[in-house]
Design a protein around this motif. Structure first.
Motif, PDB file in Angstrom:
ATOM      1  N   ARG A 109      16.452 -38.590  18.186  1.00 59.21           N
ATOM      2  CA  ARG A 109      15.833 -37.305  18.486  1.00 59.21           C
ATOM      3  C   ARG A 109      15.702 -37.167  19.996  1.00 59.21           C
ATOM      4  O   ARG A 109      16.123 -38.040  20.748  1.00 59.21           O
ATOM      5  CB  ARG A 109      14.479 -37.165  17.795  1.00 59.21           C
ATOM      6  N   ASP A 110      15.116 -36.060  20.450  1.00 57.60           N
ATOM      7  CA  ASP A 110      15.182 -35.725  21.872  1.00 57.60           C
ATOM      8  C   ASP A 110      14.299 -36.588  22.763  1.00 57.60           C
ATOM      9  O   ASP A 110      14.635 -36.850  23.905  1.00 57.60           O
ATOM     10  CB  ASP A 110      14.819 -34.248  22.071  1.00 57.60           C
ATOM     11  N   ASP A 111      13.124 -36.998  22.288  1.00 61.62           N
ATOM     12  CA  ASP A 111      12.213 -37.719  23.169  1.00 61.62           C
ATOM     13  C   ASP A 111      12.679 -39.147  23.417  1.00 61.62           C
ATOM     14  O   ASP A 111      13.436 -39.714  22.647  1.00 61.62           O
ATOM     15  CB  ASP A 111      10.777 -37.710  22.614  1.00 61.62           C
ATOM     16  N   ASP A 112      12.208 -39.708  24.523  1.00 59.51           N
ATOM     17  CA  ASP A 112      12.628 -41.053  24.931  1.00 59.51           C
ATOM     18  C   ASP A 112      11.844 -42.133  24.195  1.00 59.51           C
ATOM     19  O   ASP A 112      10.641 -41.983  23.960  1.00 59.51           O
ATOM     20  CB  ASP A 112      12.410 -41.232  26.439  1.00 59.51           C
ATOM     21  N   TRP A 113      12.528 -43.202  23.862  1.00 62.98           N
ATOM     22  CA  TRP A 113      11.883 -44.393  23.323  1.00 62.98           C
ATOM     23  C   TRP A 113      12.300 -45.549  24.217  1.00 62.98           C
ATOM     24  O   TRP A 113      13.490 -45.786  24.433  1.00 62.98           O
ATOM     25  CB  TRP A 113      12.306 -44.648  21.870  1.00 62.98           C
ATOM     26  N   ILE A 114      11.297 -46.238  24.733  1.00 68.65           N
ATOM     27  CA  ILE A 114      11.545 -47.333  25.667  1.00 68.65           C
ATOM     28  C   ILE A 114      11.195 -48.654  24.988  1.00 68.65           C
ATOM     29  O   ILE A 114      10.138 -48.782  24.358  1.00 68.65           O
ATOM     30  CB  ILE A 114      10.699 -47.179  26.948  1.00 68.65           C
ATOM     31  N   ALA A 115      12.084 -49.623  25.135  1.00 70.45           N
ATOM     32  CA  ALA A 115      11.852 -50.951  24.568  1.00 70.45           C
ATOM     33  C   ALA A 115      11.557 -51.941  25.683  1.00 70.45           C
ATOM     34  O   ALA A 115      12.221 -51.942  26.728  1.00 70.45           O
ATOM     35  CB  ALA A 115      13.070 -51.411  23.776  1.00 70.45           C
ATOM     36  N   PHE A 116      10.544 -52.797  25.449  1.00 71.25           N
ATOM     37  CA  PHE A 116      10.243 -53.936  26.315  1.00 71.25           C
ATOM     38  C   PHE A 116      10.542 -55.189  25.500  1.00 71.25           C
ATOM     39  O   PHE A 116       9.768 -55.553  24.617  1.00 71.25           O
ATOM     40  CB  PHE A 116       8.783 -53.921  26.757  1.00 71.25           C
ATOM     41  N   GLU A 117      11.672 -55.814  25.792  1.00 67.02           N
ATOM     42  CA  GLU A 117      12.119 -56.963  25.010  1.00 67.02           C
ATOM     43  C   GLU A 117      11.852 -58.239  25.803  1.00 67.02           C
ATOM     44  O   GLU A 117      12.435 -58.452  26.863  1.00 67.02           O
ATOM     45  CB  GLU A 117      13.612 -56.832  24.688  1.00 67.02           C
ATOM     46  N   PRO A 118      10.962 -59.113  25.301  1.00 70.04           N
ATOM     47  CA  PRO A 118      10.600 -60.319  26.061  1.00 70.04           C
ATOM     48  C   PRO A 118      11.707 -61.364  26.000  1.00 70.04           C
ATOM     49  O   PRO A 118      12.618 -61.275  25.160  1.00 70.04           O
ATOM     50  CB  PRO A 118       9.346 -60.814  25.327  1.00 70.04           C
ATOM     51  N   PRO A 119      11.647 -62.365  26.876  1.00 70.98           N
ATOM     52  CA  PRO A 119      12.617 -63.461  26.824  1.00 70.98           C
ATOM     53  C   PRO A 119      12.521 -64.209  25.496  1.00 70.98           C
ATOM     54  O   PRO A 119      11.490 -64.162  24.807  1.00 70.98           O
ATOM     55  CB  PRO A 119      12.208 -64.359  27.997  1.00 70.98           C
ATOM     56  N   ALA A 120      13.591 -64.879  25.139  1.00 70.76           N
ATOM     57  CA  ALA A 120      13.637 -65.582  23.859  1.00 70.76           C
ATOM     58  C   ALA A 120      12.569 -66.663  23.761  1.00 70.76           C
ATOM     59  O   ALA A 120      12.095 -66.983  22.665  1.00 70.76           O
ATOM     60  CB  ALA A 120      15.026 -66.196  23.653  1.00 70.76           C
ATOM     61  N   ASP A 121      12.172 -67.249  24.888  1.00 66.64           N
ATOM     62  CA  ASP A 121      11.193 -68.335  24.872  1.00 66.64           C
ATOM     63  C   ASP A 121       9.771 -67.856  25.147  1.00 66.64           C
ATOM     64  O   ASP A 121       8.905 -68.639  25.523  1.00 66.64           O
ATOM     65  CB  ASP A 121      11.576 -69.415  25.887  1.00 66.64           C
ATOM     66  N   ALA A 122       9.518 -66.551  24.974  1.00 67.58           N
ATOM     67  CA  ALA A 122       8.183 -66.018  25.250  1.00 67.58           C
ATOM     68  C   ALA A 122       7.157 -66.654  24.331  1.00 67.58           C
ATOM     69  O   ALA A 122       7.380 -66.821  23.136  1.00 67.58           O
ATOM     70  CB  ALA A 122       8.180 -64.500  25.072  1.00 67.58           C
ATOM     71  N   GLY A 123       6.015 -67.006  24.884  1.00 69.16           N
ATOM     72  CA  GLY A 123       4.982 -67.669  24.088  1.00 69.16           C
ATOM     73  C   GLY A 123       4.041 -66.719  23.381  1.00 69.16           C
ATOM     74  O   GLY A 123       3.203 -67.147  22.602  1.00 69.16           O
ATOM     75  N   SER A 124       4.135 -65.420  23.659  1.00 72.34           N
ATOM     76  CA  SER A 124       3.248 -64.428  23.047  1.00 72.34           C
ATOM     77  C   SER A 124       4.091 -63.449  22.253  1.00 72.34           C
ATOM     78  O   SER A 124       4.566 -62.444  22.795  1.00 72.34           O
ATOM     79  CB  SER A 124       2.444 -63.684  24.117  1.00 72.34           C
ATOM     80  N   PRO A 125       4.347 -63.734  20.973  1.00 68.26           N
ATOM     81  CA  PRO A 125       5.262 -62.894  20.201  1.00 68.26           C
ATOM     82  C   PRO A 125       4.703 -61.501  19.956  1.00 68.26           C
ATOM     83  O   PRO A 125       3.524 -61.309  19.686  1.00 68.26           O
ATOM     84  CB  PRO A 125       5.407 -63.662  18.885  1.00 68.26           C
ATOM     85  N   ALA A 126       5.569 -60.521  20.071  1.00 69.59           N
ATOM     86  CA  ALA A 126       5.258 -59.143  19.698  1.00 69.59           C
ATOM     87  C   ALA A 126       6.568 -58.522  19.244  1.00 69.59           C
ATOM     88  O   ALA A 126       7.594 -58.649  19.922  1.00 69.59           O
ATOM     89  CB  ALA A 126       4.664 -58.373  20.865  1.00 69.59           C
ATOM     90  N   VAL A 127       6.557 -57.880  18.102  1.00 69.88           N
ATOM     91  CA  VAL A 127       7.768 -57.293  17.554  1.00 69.88           C
ATOM     92  C   VAL A 127       7.461 -55.881  17.081  1.00 69.88           C
ATOM     93  O   VAL A 127       6.306 -55.503  16.877  1.00 69.88           O
ATOM     94  CB  VAL A 127       8.338 -58.124  16.382  1.00 69.88           C
ATOM     95  N   THR A 128       8.512 -55.099  16.889  1.00 67.48           N
ATOM     96  CA  THR A 128       8.380 -53.736  16.390  1.00 67.48           C
ATOM     97  C   THR A 128       9.353 -53.533  15.242  1.00 67.48           C
ATOM     98  O   THR A 128      10.537 -53.856  15.371  1.00 67.48           O
ATOM     99  CB  THR A 128       8.666 -52.709  17.498  1.00 67.48           C
ATOM    100  N   LEU A 129       8.848 -53.016  14.137  1.00 69.36           N
ATOM    101  CA  LEU A 129       9.683 -52.680  12.991  1.00 69.36           C
ATOM    102  C   LEU A 129      10.032 -51.193  13.098  1.00 69.36           C
ATOM    103  O   LEU A 129       9.167 -50.335  12.951  1.00 69.36           O
ATOM    104  CB  LEU A 129       8.956 -52.979  11.692  1.00 69.36           C
ATOM    105  N   VAL A 130      11.292 -50.914  13.383  1.00 70.21           N
ATOM    106  CA  VAL A 130      11.762 -49.538  13.498  1.00 70.21           C
ATOM    107  C   VAL A 130      12.248 -49.098  12.121  1.00 70.21           C
ATOM    108  O   VAL A 130      13.269 -49.571  11.629  1.00 70.21           O
ATOM    109  CB  VAL A 130      12.888 -49.414  14.538  1.00 70.21           C
ATOM    110  N   VAL A 131      11.486 -48.199  11.499  1.00 68.56           N
ATOM    111  CA  VAL A 131      11.765 -47.783  10.122  1.00 68.56           C
ATOM    112  C   VAL A 131      12.447 -46.430  10.144  1.00 68.56           C
ATOM    113  O   VAL A 131      11.917 -45.457  10.696  1.00 68.56           O
ATOM    114  CB  VAL A 131      10.464 -47.713   9.290  1.00 68.56           C
ATOM    115  N   ARG A 132      13.625 -46.359   9.540  1.00 65.54           N
ATOM    116  CA  ARG A 132      14.433 -45.144   9.578  1.00 65.54           C
ATOM    117  C   ARG A 132      14.288 -44.339   8.292  1.00 65.54           C
ATOM    118  O   ARG A 132      13.852 -44.853   7.263  1.00 65.54           O
ATOM    119  CB  ARG A 132      15.906 -45.496   9.788  1.00 65.54           C
ATOM    120  N   GLY A 133      14.686 -43.087   8.384  1.00 68.33           N
ATOM    121  CA  GLY A 133      14.701 -42.195   7.232  1.00 68.33           C
ATOM    122  C   GLY A 133      15.510 -40.969   7.568  1.00 68.33           C
ATOM    123  O   GLY A 133      15.616 -40.590   8.740  1.00 68.33           O
TER     124      GLY A 133
END
Length: 534
Positions: A340-364
């Protein structure tokens, strides 16, 4: 009054229960006279829609109880509402037949205690021989939570492993802690639900102030809690120059913007995230140094970025100030296609990051379909959280209720008189769950219940209504049909407590006198007789 309101609240969600339950379209006229509507089979969403729309005290209690249950567990609200509704109706019937309210409460308490004992005996462990959580069984719980048995309609079963992975990343099974706020879900229209993905880090609908061409970029990330602008000028302000002093102030403001950007650039930051406003001149200077700027970021999103990047936030940056490099986070910042038109920005941490955070992008395919799929994924996450905290499950499809009802009926003859009636009535209420599942599947409820009782007596302890609408010997035989133990137990206990408070009500007194300042601030200066006459 209590009986009618309770039956109405149960009727709101009864037809939505189970894999073959129907959806509800809820339509509300807004203050601007526009109609807002949504379609869902989520019991909590349906009931909570009546908050502020009814002044009936019992209905309001239902709404508050559902909100509390949803806040605590995030799942199981439909079953809770049905049990509370059926128990309330049963209690009122018993009282009409001459059973004292105290006997009703005692009988229901006995039935609930026996149910909990039977469920504890029938619980299916979610850990393997080594004491670790069994991912196959967690997947079964996740699938049940997302699809509710409708795997053809909601093709999320193949996404179950991903959801399990996301929840396990933000969990500590040893302590039982689960941070679902570090595994967020976002609904994105476009594609189908099978296109849903797991993204490392954070994906947010944020807009880059300028210099989008710098993305993707990998490097340090600076988080600023506050504004980022020079003290001499404010953004988006027209300034007239009338003398040399005005010109000097403008020049100082520009120099301050340059110095602020230079102080940040000295850290090597590729992205700056600000909770407050930021001056466009600062943004342009940052872009010249190779950094993008996000401003007016919501604090919840700010905290999420902080978690994903490992950064420590700081306050506003002053000109020529030295910034401690140890507070910087690190990530790859890029655009994500949102369809869609609005921007979505991703912050992807390094593979060895000690503070996990993930996002589930659910489509439809549509916005509504994406949002409904996202709600189902959230239900699944909440179910998995309950399984991490209490690693046990119960067979679904009414199997747990059939088993408990059998145990309660066996116990009932040990009690005399009216208590026995209440205990037996409690067993009938438990069986209302499989009867509702059968009715929603197009079966005759009494025939289905008789079949379930017969199979249970023959030794099939997990007999239930299956996802295809038939009576089966073991609802878990195909690797599915599991409900979180903690949520089912909490729903039962909350339903019994809810009914107990209503059964203790002996009468309703209406005080229809208009409110006055004296009555609000002081104790009423009337006796009970006058209050009843008012």
């Amino acid at each position: 009054m209590i009986r009618d309101a309770s039956e109405e609240m149960g009727g709101l969600v009864r037809s939505t229960l189970g894999p073959l339950g129907l959806d509800k379209m809820v339509v509300r006229r807004m203050p601007d006279d526009e109609l807002r509507w949504f379609v869902s089979n989520d019991g909590s969403a349906i009931v909570e829609e009546f908050e502020g729309e009814t002044d009936h005290p019992v209905a309001q209690r239902f709404v508050r109880a559902v909100e509390d249950h949803e806040a605590d567990y995030g799942d199981g609200s439909t079953t809770f509402v049905l049990l509370a509704s059926e128990l309330t109706t049963a209690a009122m019937d018993l009282i009409d037949r001459g059973v004292h309210p105290n006997d009703v409460i005692e009988g229901f308490s006995i039935g609930a205690q026996r149910t909990l004992e039977r469920w504890n005996e029938a619980a299916i462990p979610l850990t393997n021989a080594a004491g670790r959580l069994d991912c196959d069984r967690l997947r079964a719980v996740a699938t049940t939570g997302m699809t509710n048995g409708r795997e053809a309609e909601w093709q999320l079963a193949e996404f179950a492993d991903t959801v399990v992975d996301a929840v396990m990343r933000v969990s500590d099974p040893r302590s039982g802690s689960v941070r679902l706020d570090h595994a967020k879900t976002v609904a994105v229209p476009g594609g189908s639900v099978s296109d849903s993905t797991l993204v490392e880090g954070v994906v947010l609908p944020e807009t880059v102030v300028t210099a989008e061409h710098l993305l993707p970029a990998t490097g340090p990330v600076l988080l600023v809690d506050g504004s980022l602008k020079p003290r001499s000028l404010s953004a988006n302000v027209n300034v007239s120059v009338e003398d040399d002093a005005d010109a000097e102030r403008i020049a100082n403001g520009r120099r301050d913007s340059e110095r602020i950007a230079a102080a940040i650039a000295a850290t090597g930051a590729v992205a700056v995230v600000v909770t407050g406003d930021a001056d466009m001149a600062v943004a342009k200077e940052l872009a010249r140094h190779g950094a993008i700027l996000l401003r007016n970021v919501k604090y919840t999103d700010f905290e999420y970025i902080k978690r994903a990047t490992g950064a420590t936030h700081r306050g506003p940056v002053r000109p020529n100030e030295r910034i401690d490099p140890d507070i910087l986070g690190h990530a790859t910042v890029r655009f994500r296609d949102a369809g869609r038109d609005d921007d979505w920005i991703a912050f992807e941490p390094p593979a060895d990051a000690g503070s996990p955070a993930v996002t589930l992008v659910v489509r439809g395919g549509t916005q509504a379909a994406a949002e409904e799929a996202e709600r189902r994924v959230r239900d699944s996450k909440n179910a998995l959280r309950a399984c991490v905290i209490t690693p046990k499950a119960l067979p679904a499809g009414g199997a747990a209720e059939v088993s408990a009802a059998h145990a309660v009926r066996e116990l009932a003859p040990r009690f005399d008189g009216r208590e026995q009636l209440a205990v037996e009535e409690f067993a009938d209420v438990l069986e209302s769950i499989p009867k509702t599942l059968a009715r929603n599947a197009g079966m005759d409820p009494m025939d289905a219940l008789a079949d379930l009782r017969s199979r249970y007596a023959a030794g099939h302890r997990r007999t239930a209504i299956s996802k295809d609408g038939s009576v089966v010997d073991d609802v878990t035989a195909d690797g599915g049909g599991l409900d979180p133990y903690q949520i089912r137990v909490a729903g039962l206990i909350r339903a019994v407590e809810f009914v107990t408070t209503l059964v203790r009500i002996d009468g309703v007194l209406f005080d229809e006198r208009p409110p006055t300042a004296d009555r609000v601030l002081d104790d009423p200066k009337v006796g009970p007789e006058e209050a009843m006459d008012g």
